[in-house]
Design a protein around this motif. Structure first.
Motif, PDB file in Angstrom:
ATOM      1  N   ALA A 111      -2.537   0.902  12.044  1.00 51.75           N
ATOM      2  CA  ALA A 111      -3.144   2.221  11.831  1.00 51.75           C
ATOM      3  C   ALA A 111      -2.185   3.169  11.114  1.00 51.75           C
ATOM      4  CB  ALA A 111      -3.570   2.814  13.172  1.00 51.75           C
ATOM      5  N   GLN A 112      -0.907   3.130  11.479  1.00 43.78           N
ATOM      6  CA  GLN A 112       0.064   4.016  10.837  1.00 43.78           C
ATOM      7  C   GLN A 112       0.230   3.673   9.358  1.00 43.78           C
ATOM      8  OE1 GLN A 112       4.089   3.752  12.355  1.00 43.78           O
ATOM      9  NE2 GLN A 112       4.666   5.732  11.498  1.00 43.78           N
ATOM     10  N   ALA A 113       0.280   2.367   9.063  1.00 49.05           N
ATOM     11  CA  ALA A 113       0.436   1.948   7.672  1.00 49.05           C
ATOM     12  C   ALA A 113      -0.771   2.349   6.838  1.00 49.05           C
ATOM     13  CB  ALA A 113       0.647   0.439   7.614  1.00 49.05           C
ATOM     14  N   TRP A 114      -1.980   2.224   7.401  1.00 44.91           N
ATOM     15  CA  TRP A 114      -3.167   2.663   6.668  1.00 44.91           C
ATOM     16  C   TRP A 114      -3.052   4.144   6.306  1.00 44.91           C
ATOM     17  CZ3 TRP A 114      -6.102  -0.201   3.992  1.00 44.91           C
ATOM     18  CH2 TRP A 114      -6.514  -1.460   4.413  1.00 44.91           C
ATOM     19  N   GLY A 115      -2.546   4.940   7.232  1.00 46.44           N
ATOM     20  CA  GLY A 115      -2.360   6.355   6.957  1.00 46.44           C
ATOM     21  C   GLY A 115      -1.356   6.600   5.842  1.00 46.44           C
ATOM     22  N   LEU A 116      -0.272   5.826   5.857  1.00 41.84           N
ATOM     23  CA  LEU A 116       0.744   5.970   4.811  1.00 41.84           C
ATOM     24  C   LEU A 116       0.222   5.498   3.459  1.00 41.84           C
ATOM     25  CD1 LEU A 116       3.950   4.775   6.711  1.00 41.84           C
ATOM     26  CD2 LEU A 116       3.395   7.113   6.012  1.00 41.84           C
ATOM     27  N   PHE A 117      -0.521   4.390   3.446  1.00 41.66           N
ATOM     28  CA  PHE A 117      -1.119   3.901   2.186  1.00 41.66           C
ATOM     29  C   PHE A 117      -2.054   4.961   1.599  1.00 41.66           C
ATOM     30  CE2 PHE A 117      -0.368  -0.654   3.618  1.00 41.66           C
ATOM     31  CZ  PHE A 117       0.505  -0.954   2.584  1.00 41.66           C
ATOM     32  N   ALA A 118      -2.896   5.526   2.453  1.00 39.19           N
ATOM     33  CA  ALA A 118      -3.838   6.541   1.981  1.00 39.19           C
ATOM     34  C   ALA A 118      -3.100   7.777   1.483  1.00 39.19           C
ATOM     35  CB  ALA A 118      -4.804   6.919   3.106  1.00 39.19           C
ATOM     36  N   ALA A 119      -2.066   8.200   2.220  1.00 37.60           N
ATOM     37  CA  ALA A 119      -1.307   9.385   1.823  1.00 37.60           C
ATOM     38  C   ALA A 119      -0.614   9.169   0.489  1.00 37.60           C
ATOM     39  CB  ALA A 119      -0.281   9.729   2.904  1.00 37.60           C
ATOM     40  N   ALA A 120       0.022   8.008   0.317  1.00 36.96           N
ATOM     41  CA  ALA A 120       0.724   7.733  -0.938  1.00 36.96           C
ATOM     42  C   ALA A 120      -0.239   7.746  -2.118  1.00 36.96           C
ATOM     43  CB  ALA A 120       1.441   6.387  -0.856  1.00 36.96           C
ATOM     44  N   GLY A 121      -1.411   7.122  -1.933  1.00 34.09           N
ATOM     45  CA  GLY A 121      -2.383   7.061  -3.022  1.00 34.09           C
ATOM     46  C   GLY A 121      -2.952   8.416  -3.382  1.00 34.09           C
ATOM     47  N   ILE A 122      -3.374   9.160  -2.373  1.00 33.21           N
ATOM     48  CA  ILE A 122      -3.986  10.470  -2.637  1.00 33.21           C
ATOM     49  C   ILE A 122      -2.964  11.456  -3.188  1.00 33.21           C
ATOM     50  CG2 ILE A 122      -5.123  12.442  -1.565  1.00 33.21           C
ATOM     51  CD1 ILE A 122      -6.434  10.423   0.381  1.00 33.21           C
ATOM     52  N   LEU A 123      -1.745  11.451  -2.637  1.00 34.22           N
ATOM     53  CA  LEU A 123      -0.705  12.342  -3.150  1.00 34.22           C
ATOM     54  C   LEU A 123      -0.407  12.037  -4.611  1.00 34.22           C
ATOM     55  CD1 LEU A 123       1.886  12.506  -0.213  1.00 34.22           C
ATOM     56  CD2 LEU A 123       0.281  14.272  -0.922  1.00 34.22           C
ATOM     57  N   GLY A 124      -0.269  10.743  -4.929  1.00 32.25           N
ATOM     58  CA  GLY A 124       0.028  10.370  -6.307  1.00 32.25           C
ATOM     59  C   GLY A 124      -1.094  10.726  -7.259  1.00 32.25           C
ATOM     60  N   GLY A 125      -2.343  10.493  -6.835  1.00 32.29           N
ATOM     61  CA  GLY A 125      -3.489  10.799  -7.695  1.00 32.29           C
ATOM     62  C   GLY A 125      -3.626  12.286  -7.958  1.00 32.29           C
ATOM     63  N   VAL A 126      -3.487  13.093  -6.902  1.00 33.33           N
ATOM     64  CA  VAL A 126      -3.587  14.545  -7.069  1.00 33.33           C
ATOM     65  C   VAL A 126      -2.426  15.061  -7.913  1.00 33.33           C
ATOM     66  CG1 VAL A 126      -3.543  16.754  -5.858  1.00 33.33           C
ATOM     67  CG2 VAL A 126      -4.866  14.850  -4.925  1.00 33.33           C
ATOM     68  N   ALA A 127      -1.236  14.499  -7.711  1.00 28.62           N
ATOM     69  CA  ALA A 127      -0.064  14.936  -8.476  1.00 28.62           C
ATOM     70  C   ALA A 127      -0.245  14.684  -9.970  1.00 28.62           C
ATOM     71  CB  ALA A 127       1.181  14.220  -7.970  1.00 28.62           C
TER      72      ALA A 127
END
Length: 295
Positions: A216-232
């Motif tokens: 569950a923690q890794a899924w959160g990190l994967f989602a955060a990395a992807g969304i942060l990078g896309g928005v950036a």
């Protein structure tokens, strides 16, 4: 530049928004790097890249909803393939580098990209570069050698990390030169979309070989990395639309402050004297090029 900025007064009124967008973009990129570093302690770079691209597409949904799927239509598919392939290898090198090196050190090496873009624009875009710019490129490269330190030329993992960061910086600069040429006909959302799709296809093909079920923690990190990078990515594109590159680009150097802060908070990393000294040299060289423009 859009006709909205034909009036100098109107253009200046957008500078603050452009600077804010650049500061937000660099902060989110630093956050993405930190998430990737955390993930790569347990997961392959292929899996990190796959979910980075997949979740990154979420950031495009509002633009695709508003503009329709027509915004991703391109008359230059092979240019997107070439540029996306180079950018994918560049990001892979950076992620592998931050797995081995402190975040601030990799970020400082990456600051050589604007200098390399200046150098690569001569053979690839036939642009003319003044002697002062070439001197700045040479000084900036000296700064990179300082950042990399003597371990960069050793055979251990630290040396491999510096080599990966240097390779990633060169490939990123090459991708940006190609994007500058494509920018005459291609919108930013088009470029981001096709980069994400190509990344998903290529890393997805290799994913079964390295797959590890995330918790569950890794899924959160994967989602955060992807969304942060896309928005950036979108914020950076917005920044250069709202204000001239010469105004907003210097604020990209805020990235190293965020990287050093996150490195200290999350990984107990303290930037070395080499990193700080070399970063100042590289930043100074980059600011000279930006300040002088084409002079």
């Amino acid at each position: 530049m859009s006709s909205d900025f034909n009036s100098p007064g109107l253009a200046r009124s957008h500078h603050g928004a452009g600077i804010a967008a650049m500061l937000a973009a660099t902060s989110l990129f630093a956050g993405m790097d930190a998430m990737a570093k955390l993930l790569m302690a347990e997961y392959s770079v292929i899996q990190v890249l796959f979910f980075r691209a997949g979740f990154g597409l979420i950031a495009l949904i509002p633009l695709l909803w508003r503009g329709g799927m027509g915004v991703i239509v391109t008359a230059r598919p092979w240019a997107h393939v070439a540029r996306s392939g180079i950018a994918l290898v560049a990001v892979s090198c950076f992620f592998l580098a931050i797995h081995r090196l402190p975040l601030a050190q990799v970020t400082a090496i990456g600051f050589a990209a604007p200098l390399l873009i200046t150098a690569l624009s001569v053979p690839l875009l036939k642009e003319r570069v003044a002697l002062g710019h070439w001197l700045a490129v040479a000084v900036g490269f000296g700064g990179i050698l300082i950042v990399a330190g003597p371990d960069a030329w050793s055979g251990d993992l630290l040396g491999a990390g510096a080599a990966l960061a240097l390779a990633g910086t060169f490939l990123y600069a090459l991708a940006m030169v190609l994007m500058r040429d494509m920018g005459r006909t291609e919108a930013a959302v088009t470029t981001v979309f096709w980069f994400s799709i190509l990344t998903i296809v290529l890393t997805g093909a290799a994913l079964p070989l390295v797959w590890r079920a995330p918790d569950a923690q890794a899924w959160g990190l994967f989602a955060a990395a992807g969304i942060l990078g896309g928005v950036a990515q979108l914020l950076m594109a917005r920044a250069v639309r709202l204000a001239p590159a010469s105004v907003v680009a210097p604020f990209d150097y805020f990235h190293i402050i965020m990287s050093a802060s996150l490195g200290w908070l999350l990984f107990a990393e303290i930037p070395s004297l080499n990193t700080l000294t070399g970063a100042l040299v590289v930043v100074g060289s980059g600011l000279y090029v930006l300040r002088r423009g084409g002079k």
